[in-house]
Design a protein around this motif. Structure first.
Motif, short mmCIF file in Angstrom:
data_model
loop_
_atom_site.label_atom_id
_atom_site.label_comp_id
_atom_site.label_asym_id
_atom_site.label_seq_id
_atom_site.Cartn_x
_atom_site.Cartn_y
_atom_site.Cartn_z
N LEU A 59 4.48 2.58 8.23
CA LEU A 59 4.85 2.15 6.88
C LEU A 59 4.20 0.82 6.54
N LEU A 60 4.32 -0.15 7.44
CA LEU A 60 3.74 -1.47 7.22
C LEU A 60 2.21 -1.38 7.10
N GLN A 61 1.60 -0.50 7.89
CA GLN A 61 0.15 -0.33 7.81
C GLN A 61 -0.25 0.30 6.47
N SER A 62 0.55 1.26 6.00
CA SER A 62 0.26 1.88 4.70
C SER A 62 0.34 0.86 3.58
N ILE A 63 1.33 -0.04 3.66
CA ILE A 63 1.45 -1.10 2.66
C ILE A 63 0.25 -2.03 2.74
N GLU A 64 -0.13 -2.40 3.96
CA GLU A 64 -1.27 -3.29 4.15
C GLU A 64 -2.56 -2.67 3.61
N ASP A 65 -2.75 -1.40 3.88
CA ASP A 65 -3.96 -0.71 3.43
C ASP A 65 -4.02 -0.58 1.91
N SER A 66 -2.84 -0.56 1.27
CA SER A 66 -2.78 -0.34 -0.18
C SER A 66 -3.25 -1.54 -0.99
N GLU A 67 -3.07 -2.74 -0.42
CA GLU A 67 -3.41 -3.98 -1.14
C GLU A 67 -2.66 -4.05 -2.47
N PHE A 68 -1.33 -4.04 -2.42
CA PHE A 68 -0.52 -4.18 -3.63
C PHE A 68 -0.92 -5.43 -4.41
N CYS A 69 -0.85 -5.34 -5.72
CA CYS A 69 -1.19 -6.48 -6.58
C CYS A 69 -0.02 -7.45 -6.72
N ASP A 70 1.17 -6.91 -6.92
CA ASP A 70 2.36 -7.75 -7.15
C ASP A 70 3.59 -6.92 -6.80
N ALA A 71 4.04 -7.01 -5.56
CA ALA A 71 5.16 -6.17 -5.12
C ALA A 71 6.02 -6.90 -4.11
#
Length: 307
Positions: free
Chosen positions: A218-230
């Motif tokens: 999960l944390l890797q998926s978030i890291e890979d996504s490069e959220f703009c503002d979350a």
């Protein structure tokens, strides 16, 4: 506030965490009874929420429970580590404004004795997804002594893991969690507020559901996504999970990513993905501790992903 079967842990703190989000999508990675999802939707009337759960029982329950929110709520079945990738691909990182994950077994699963999560259960199951192939019965009755030792040490942090593993192998097959608990209780730590079999059950449950692997993914998926503002909020219940979250947030917040042995910085020094919003883990207040014993070990860490 709606009448829910169990008030979710850190409910006030979760509402406070997401209170300033006035649009976009919040993802609840671990829906369960839908308590957190309901509270977030009520407190943030302009957001949409996508809830994930791998347990069909939870989905059936919460689909009905959350239907009053209409098209503001969408429910997806599956492991959150993979489903979140699909959601990000479908909606884009700009629209995702929050991610919540309450890691571990849900109250819904604990309440149902036939699911085998409790030390007093009459079976050995512990699958969060009933369609999964690996169960607690497989682990307890089929794993080698070495394999049992590894999970008891790594996931249960039990000091006498060798003796416990040997006792399990010598006494099997086991047909129920109750029987397993009784046959090994003389080897379990005593004198704490928790049941002696808690750490044993925890270790087996983590193995069955690959809980630490799911959290890392999960944390890797978030890291890979490069959220703009979350806002990313993770609630964990034991030190292994909390350590993973803490270390990941620390890495995300660093500007310099040069190796420790480097003589001087050669990176751009602007590599931070955002900032940590909780210097220390957030824990339950006294009144919640009295009302909900499960909240005793809950720790929430928050990160603001901003790129």
């Amino acid at each position: 506030m709606q009448n829910i079967p169990h008030t979710p842990v850190l409910y006030r703190e979760v509402i406070e965490t997401f209170k300033n989000i006035d649009g976009g999508i919040i993802i609840d990675c671990t829906m369960g009874y839908g308590g957190h999802s309901s509270m977030i939707l009520e407190a943030n009337p302009n957001i949409e929420l996508i809830a994930i759960d791998q347990d069909q029982t939870a989905i059936d329950f919460s689909t009905k429970r959350l239907e009053e929110f209409g098209d503001r709520i969408s429910i997806r079945k599956g492991r959150f580590s993979s489903v979140i990738k699909d959601i990000i691909a479908e909606y884009g990182v700009e629209k995702i404004r929050g991610v919540l994950a309450d890691i571990g077994v849900s109250s819904l699963q604990l309440d149902q004795k036939d699911r085998g999560f409790s030390y007093s259960s009459d079976n050995l199951d512990m699958r969060m997804d009933k369609e999964a192939t690996l169960s607690a019965e497989n682990v307890v009755n089929e794993y080698s002594t070495d394999e049992l030792e590894n999970i008891l040490l790594e996931y249960g942090e039990l000091r006498n893991y060798k003796k416990i593993a040997s006792a399990i192998v010598n006494a099997r097959p086991f047909a129920s969690a109750k029987e397993l608990s009784e046959k090994t209780k003389h080897l379990m730590p005593h004198g704490k507020k928790i049941h002696p079999a808690t750490l044993l059950m925890q270790a087996i449950r983590i193995e069955v559901n690959d809980e630490l692997g799911e959290l890392k993914s999960l944390l890797q998926s978030i890291e890979d996504s490069e959220f703009c503002d979350a806002i990313v909020a993770i609630i964990s219940f034991h030190s292994l999970e909390d350590r993973i979250v803490k270390q990941t947030y620390s890495r995300w917040s660093k500007n310099c990513i040069c190796p420790a042995e480097a003589m001087r910085c050669t990176c751009s020094r602007d590599n931070a993905k955002g900032k940590i919003l909780s210097k220390k883990p957030i824990t339950a207040q006294d009144d919640e501790l009295k009302e909900n014993p499960r909240s005793r070990s809950a720790k929430m860490r928050i990160f603001h992903y901003e790129r």
